[in-house]
Design an enzyme around this catalytic site. Structure first.
Site, PDB file in Angstrom:
ATOM      1  N   LYS A   1       0.852  -1.203   0.000  1.00  0.00           N
ATOM      2  CA  LYS A   1       0.000   0.000   0.000  1.00  0.00           C
ATOM      3  C   LYS A   1       0.886   1.251   0.000  1.00  0.00           C
ATOM      4  O   LYS A   1       0.665   2.179  -0.766  1.00  0.00           O
ATOM      5  CB  LYS A   1      -0.884   0.004   1.237  1.00  0.00           C
ATOM      6  CG  LYS A   1      -1.542   1.348   1.527  1.00  0.00           C
ATOM      7  CD  LYS A   1      -2.398   1.336   2.748  1.00  0.00           C
ATOM      8  CE  LYS A   1      -1.660   1.620   4.015  1.00  0.00           C
ATOM      9  NZ  LYS A   1      -1.357   3.033   4.285  1.00  0.00           N
ATOM     10  N   ASN A   2       1.913   1.244   0.852  1.00  0.00           N
ATOM     11  CA  ASN A   2       2.721   2.456   1.019  1.00  0.00           C
ATOM     12  C   ASN A   2       3.735   2.658  -0.093  1.00  0.00           C
ATOM     13  O   ASN A   2       4.476   3.639  -0.086  1.00  0.00           O
ATOM     14  CB  ASN A   2       3.390   2.457   2.395  1.00  0.00           C
ATOM     15  CG  ASN A   2       2.351   2.591   3.499  1.00  0.00           C
ATOM     16  OD1 ASN A   2       1.185   2.888   3.219  1.00  0.00           O
ATOM     17  ND2 ASN A   2       2.737   2.336   4.728  1.00  0.00           N
TER      18      ASN A   2
ATOM     19  N   ARG B   1      -4.771  10.931   4.104  1.00  0.00           N
ATOM     20  CA  ARG B   1      -3.647  11.849   4.233  1.00  0.00           C
ATOM     21  C   ARG B   1      -2.667  11.675   3.080  1.00  0.00           C
ATOM     22  O   ARG B   1      -2.047  12.627   2.620  1.00  0.00           O
ATOM     23  CB  ARG B   1      -3.019  11.540   5.580  1.00  0.00           C
ATOM     24  CG  ARG B   1      -1.714  12.114   5.789  1.00  0.00           C
ATOM     25  CD  ARG B   1      -1.010  11.584   6.989  1.00  0.00           C
ATOM     26  NE  ARG B   1       0.350  11.954   6.860  1.00  0.00           N
ATOM     27  CZ  ARG B   1       0.778  13.202   6.991  1.00  0.00           C
ATOM     28  NH1 ARG B   1      -0.085  14.132   7.290  1.00  0.00           N
ATOM     29  NH2 ARG B   1       2.032  13.489   6.849  1.00  0.00           N
TER      30      ARG B   1
ATOM     31  N   CYS C   1      -4.854  12.366  12.473  1.00  0.00           N
ATOM     32  CA  CYS C   1      -5.623  11.123  12.534  1.00  0.00           C
ATOM     33  C   CYS C   1      -5.431  10.554  13.940  1.00  0.00           C
ATOM     34  O   CYS C   1      -4.782  11.159  14.791  1.00  0.00           O
ATOM     35  CB  CYS C   1      -5.164  10.135  11.469  1.00  0.00           C
ATOM     36  SG  CYS C   1      -3.507   9.529  11.794  1.00  0.00           S
TER      37      CYS C   1
ATOM     38  N   ARG D   1       0.236  14.486  12.512  1.00  0.00           N
ATOM     39  CA  ARG D   1       0.641  14.298  11.109  1.00  0.00           C
ATOM     40  C   ARG D   1       0.976  15.632  10.428  1.00  0.00           C
ATOM     41  O   ARG D   1       0.342  16.040   9.459  1.00  0.00           O
ATOM     42  CB  ARG D   1      -0.428  13.542  10.333  1.00  0.00           C
ATOM     43  CG  ARG D   1      -0.999  12.308  10.988  1.00  0.00           C
ATOM     44  CD  ARG D   1      -0.015  11.196  11.262  1.00  0.00           C
ATOM     45  NE  ARG D   1       0.565  10.558  10.133  1.00  0.00           N
ATOM     46  CZ  ARG D   1       0.010   9.525   9.487  1.00  0.00           C
ATOM     47  NH1 ARG D   1      -1.152   9.070   9.883  1.00  0.00           N
ATOM     48  NH2 ARG D   1       0.607   8.985   8.449  1.00  0.00           N
ATOM     49  N   PRO D   2       1.943  16.388  10.932  1.00  0.00           N
ATOM     50  CA  PRO D   2       2.289  17.676  10.332  1.00  0.00           C
ATOM     51  C   PRO D   2       2.883  17.527   8.934  1.00  0.00           C
ATOM     52  O   PRO D   2       3.242  16.414   8.519  1.00  0.00           O
ATOM     53  CB  PRO D   2       3.330  18.244  11.292  1.00  0.00           C
ATOM     54  CG  PRO D   2       3.924  17.061  11.957  1.00  0.00           C
ATOM     55  CD  PRO D   2       2.821  16.049  12.062  1.00  0.00           C
ATOM     56  N   ILE D   3       2.977  18.657   8.204  1.00  0.00           N
ATOM     57  CA  ILE D   3       3.553  18.628   6.848  1.00  0.00           C
ATOM     58  C   ILE D   3       4.671  19.668   6.710  1.00  0.00           C
ATOM     59  O   ILE D   3       5.086  20.026   5.603  1.00  0.00           O
ATOM     60  CB  ILE D   3       2.468  18.924   5.778  1.00  0.00           C
ATOM     61  CG1 ILE D   3       1.750  20.243   6.104  1.00  0.00           C
ATOM     62  CG2 ILE D   3       1.499  17.761   5.642  1.00  0.00           C
ATOM     63  CD1 ILE D   3       0.892  20.777   4.992  1.00  0.00           C
ATOM     64  N   ASP D   4       5.187  20.141   7.849  1.00  0.00           N
ATOM     65  CA  ASP D   4       6.211  21.203   7.813  1.00  0.00           C
ATOM     66  C   ASP D   4       7.444  20.821   7.008  1.00  0.00           C
ATOM     67  O   ASP D   4       8.032  21.665   6.308  1.00  0.00           O
ATOM     68  CB  ASP D   4       6.601  21.618   9.230  1.00  0.00           C
ATOM     69  CG  ASP D   4       7.124  20.443  10.040  1.00  0.00           C
ATOM     70  OD1 ASP D   4       6.401  19.428  10.155  1.00  0.00           O
ATOM     71  OD2 ASP D   4       8.268  20.500  10.522  1.00  0.00           O
ATOM     72  N   LEU D   5       7.829  19.541   7.041  1.00  0.00           N
ATOM     73  CA  LEU D   5       9.043  19.142   6.307  1.00  0.00           C
ATOM     74  C   LEU D   5       8.787  19.099   4.798  1.00  0.00           C
ATOM     75  O   LEU D   5       9.670  19.419   3.996  1.00  0.00           O
ATOM     76  CB  LEU D   5       9.541  17.790   6.818  1.00  0.00           C
ATOM     77  CG  LEU D   5       9.979  17.785   8.293  1.00  0.00           C
ATOM     78  CD1 LEU D   5      10.351  16.381   8.750  1.00  0.00           C
ATOM     79  CD2 LEU D   5      11.124  18.766   8.535  1.00  0.00           C
TER      80      LEU D   5
ATOM     81  N   ASP E   1       4.560   0.589  12.111  1.00  0.00           N
ATOM     82  CA  ASP E   1       3.350  -0.054  11.564  1.00  0.00           C
ATOM     83  C   ASP E   1       3.220  -1.502  12.015  1.00  0.00           C
ATOM     84  O   ASP E   1       2.219  -2.137  11.712  1.00  0.00           O
ATOM     85  CB  ASP E   1       3.361   0.000  10.032  1.00  0.00           C
ATOM     86  CG  ASP E   1       3.221   1.418   9.536  1.00  0.00           C
ATOM     87  OD1 ASP E   1       3.485   1.655   8.331  1.00  0.00           O
ATOM     88  OD2 ASP E   1       2.891   2.308  10.346  1.00  0.00           O
TER      89      ASP E   1
ATOM     90  N   ARG F   1      -8.479  -0.232   4.658  1.00  0.00           N
ATOM     91  CA  ARG F   1      -7.605   0.768   4.023  1.00  0.00           C
ATOM     92  C   ARG F   1      -6.251   0.137   3.672  1.00  0.00           C
ATOM     93  O   ARG F   1      -5.599   0.544   2.735  1.00  0.00           O
ATOM     94  CB  ARG F   1      -7.369   1.950   4.962  1.00  0.00           C
ATOM     95  CG  ARG F   1      -8.575   2.828   5.190  1.00  0.00           C
ATOM     96  CD  ARG F   1      -8.170   4.067   5.935  1.00  0.00           C
ATOM     97  NE  ARG F   1      -6.987   4.643   5.325  1.00  0.00           N
ATOM     98  CZ  ARG F   1      -6.118   5.423   5.994  1.00  0.00           C
ATOM     99  NH1 ARG F   1      -6.338   5.709   7.252  1.00  0.00           N
ATOM    100  NH2 ARG F   1      -5.067   5.915   5.394  1.00  0.00           N
TER     101      ARG F   1
END
Ligand code: EPZ
Length: 420
Positions: free
Chosen positions: A22-23, A94, A118, A123-127, A307, A399
């Site tokens: 999936k990933n 996400r 979640c 789950r930040p997106i700063d990077l 995971d 999922r």
């Protein structure tokens, strides 16, 4: 409301086939935005998350078709439009945020709704945004949206404060057509990063060092259409390895890259599980021996994967002795502890550390899947609990796992899905 019912106690036997990762397939589908020619992806898993990202591309006017032959996904993003992606779909998954890098590379512009947090963390997106800015993009955040715009993408050196998988993937895709060279330092090293780079290089990109801490991307002019089969899902395979361990069974797992599962295999060996591997990517897991408690710390690859944390906790909750699990990747990934405690597990949480005192037996009851891996962990515990375990909120599980109850039933488990 769908539920999965599991009846313990059951020994497993036979073989299970692992689906594609999936990933891996999610960033690979996003990367098709970089190429205006037809692309074929084989062995595409029928997962909710794959459907969501395919729906997102269709809504952006791409041609997306899936056929039952080889589970073949054919995508053509030739006529993609630069419209605001569907907010509802964005919030549903996400990983949709992974289209920002390729959209920026292709159009020099992209506007997406901010991905929500979640159950497992903020789950930040700063990077991701740090990388886009260093590549020459202007980033504007407001009203729940993030907008990136760049007249020209220019290669740069980008150091990631944390080896973020998503940020590494988004920056790698954003820099494929950059002027000059981009270097990502402290990049994520997960096998799925290597797989995405393999896919991009097969299309004509120039990426070196993927799967190691430093990735070099030399900008190219364009990419060509290809066909590709992503790697196997190491987390699904690891989940079935723990299924053999927790049920004291011996099973064969087809579709395993042993190197990708090194941290999981080594820890299970330490616990007392036996492994015999075959040349054709299959492995026999023997969980029939006595088991020892473990001390585990989740870390970015090649450390023990976050995971697999919930699934390992299910196993250790019935291994005699005291085990310790420390979750260092996500700030809130112990939601499954309360569900395991309902089944009689003896677990204490101290900050990011869980102390597990193994019990001889768990008892079945109604539990919830609090995220997709926690849901799998509930099924694992249900296999060895006295009586019946009913897992709610199974949409989480769908999922990330293809027909999970069917795969377990084929191994001899008494498990079925009900709709109430
Ligand atoms: C990917 O999520 C996976 N998802 C996750 O799998 C996996 O748990 C995670 O990597 C870690 O291995 C997909 O690949 C679709 P991260 P991602 O960015 O990319 C912090 C599953 O079960 N961070 O490596 O979102 C963040 O807060 C799912 O299949 C920042 O601080 O993970 C977290 O603590 C769950 N700033 C840590 O990095 C950023 O800009 C790991 O996040 C980005 C991340």
């Amino acid at each position: 409301m769908e539920k999965i019912v599991v009846k313990g106690v059951k020994e497993l036997r036979g073989e299970v086939n692992i689906s594609c990762a999936k990933n891996s397939i999610l960033p690979i589908i996003a990367a098709t935005i970089l190429c205006p020619e037809p692309i074929i992806i084989d062995n595409a898993p029928r997962l909710e998350d794959v459907e969501v990202i395919c729906k997102l591309l269709s809504e952006l006017n791409c041609d997306v078709n899936i056929s039952n032959v080889n589970d073949r996904l054919t995508i053509n993003t030739k006529n993609i439009v630069e419209m605001d992606a569907n907010e509802e779909l964005m919030r549903k998954m996400r990983a949709s945020f992974l289209i920002m890098g390729p959209m920026l590379a292709r159009f020099g512009y992209c506007k997406l709704s901010l991905p929500g947090g979640c159950n497992i963390g903020s789950r930040p997106i700063d990077l991701h945004l740090k990388g886009f800015k260093l590549l020459g993009a202007e980033v504007v955040i407001g009203h729940g949206f993030v907008e990136v715009r760049a007249k020209k993408i220019v290669g740069n050196r980008i150091y990631l404060d944390f080896p973020s998988v998503g940020a590494t993937e988004n920056i790698m895709m954003a820099s494929v057509f950059a002027e000059g060279t981009t270097i990502i330092e402290n990049a994520a090293e997960e096998p799925e990063i290597w797989d995405l780079a393999q896919f991009l290089n097969k299309m004509g990109a120039k990426i070196e060092g993927a799967g190691f801490g430093k990735i070099t991307i030399t900008g190219v002019k364009n990419l060509k259409g290809i066909s590709y089969t992503p790697i196997y899902d190491r987390i699904e395979a690891g989940t079935f390895m723990i299924a053999a361990a927790i049920t004291n069974s011996k099973i064969k797992i087809n579709g395993v890259n042993e190197e990708h599962l090194r941290p999981v295999i080594e820890k299970l060996r330490e616990c007392g599980i036996g492994f015999t591997n075959y040349k054709d990517h299959s492995i026999v897991v023997d969980g029939r021996g006595s088991k020892r408690p473990l001390d585990i710390k989740t870390l970015p690859y090649p450390g023990f994967p976050t995971d697999m944390q919930a699934q390992m906790m299910s196993l250790l909750s019935i291994v005699e002795g005291v085990s310790v699990i420390t979750e260092t990747v996500f700030e809130n990934r112990f939601m499954h502890v309360a569900e395991l405690q309902r089944m009689g597990a003896n677990i204490k949480i101290d900050g990011r550390t869980a102390i597990i005192e193994g019990k001889p037996r768990l008892t079945g009851c109604e539990v919830k899947a609090t995220d997709l891996r926690a849901g799998a962990a509930m099924i694992l515990s249900g296999l060895v609990a006295d009586g019946e375990t009913v897992v709610n909120d199974v949409y989480h599980i769908d999922r990330g796992y293809v027909r999970i109850e069917e795969k377990f039933r084929n191994l001899g488990a008494e498990i079925y899905r009900i709709n109430m």
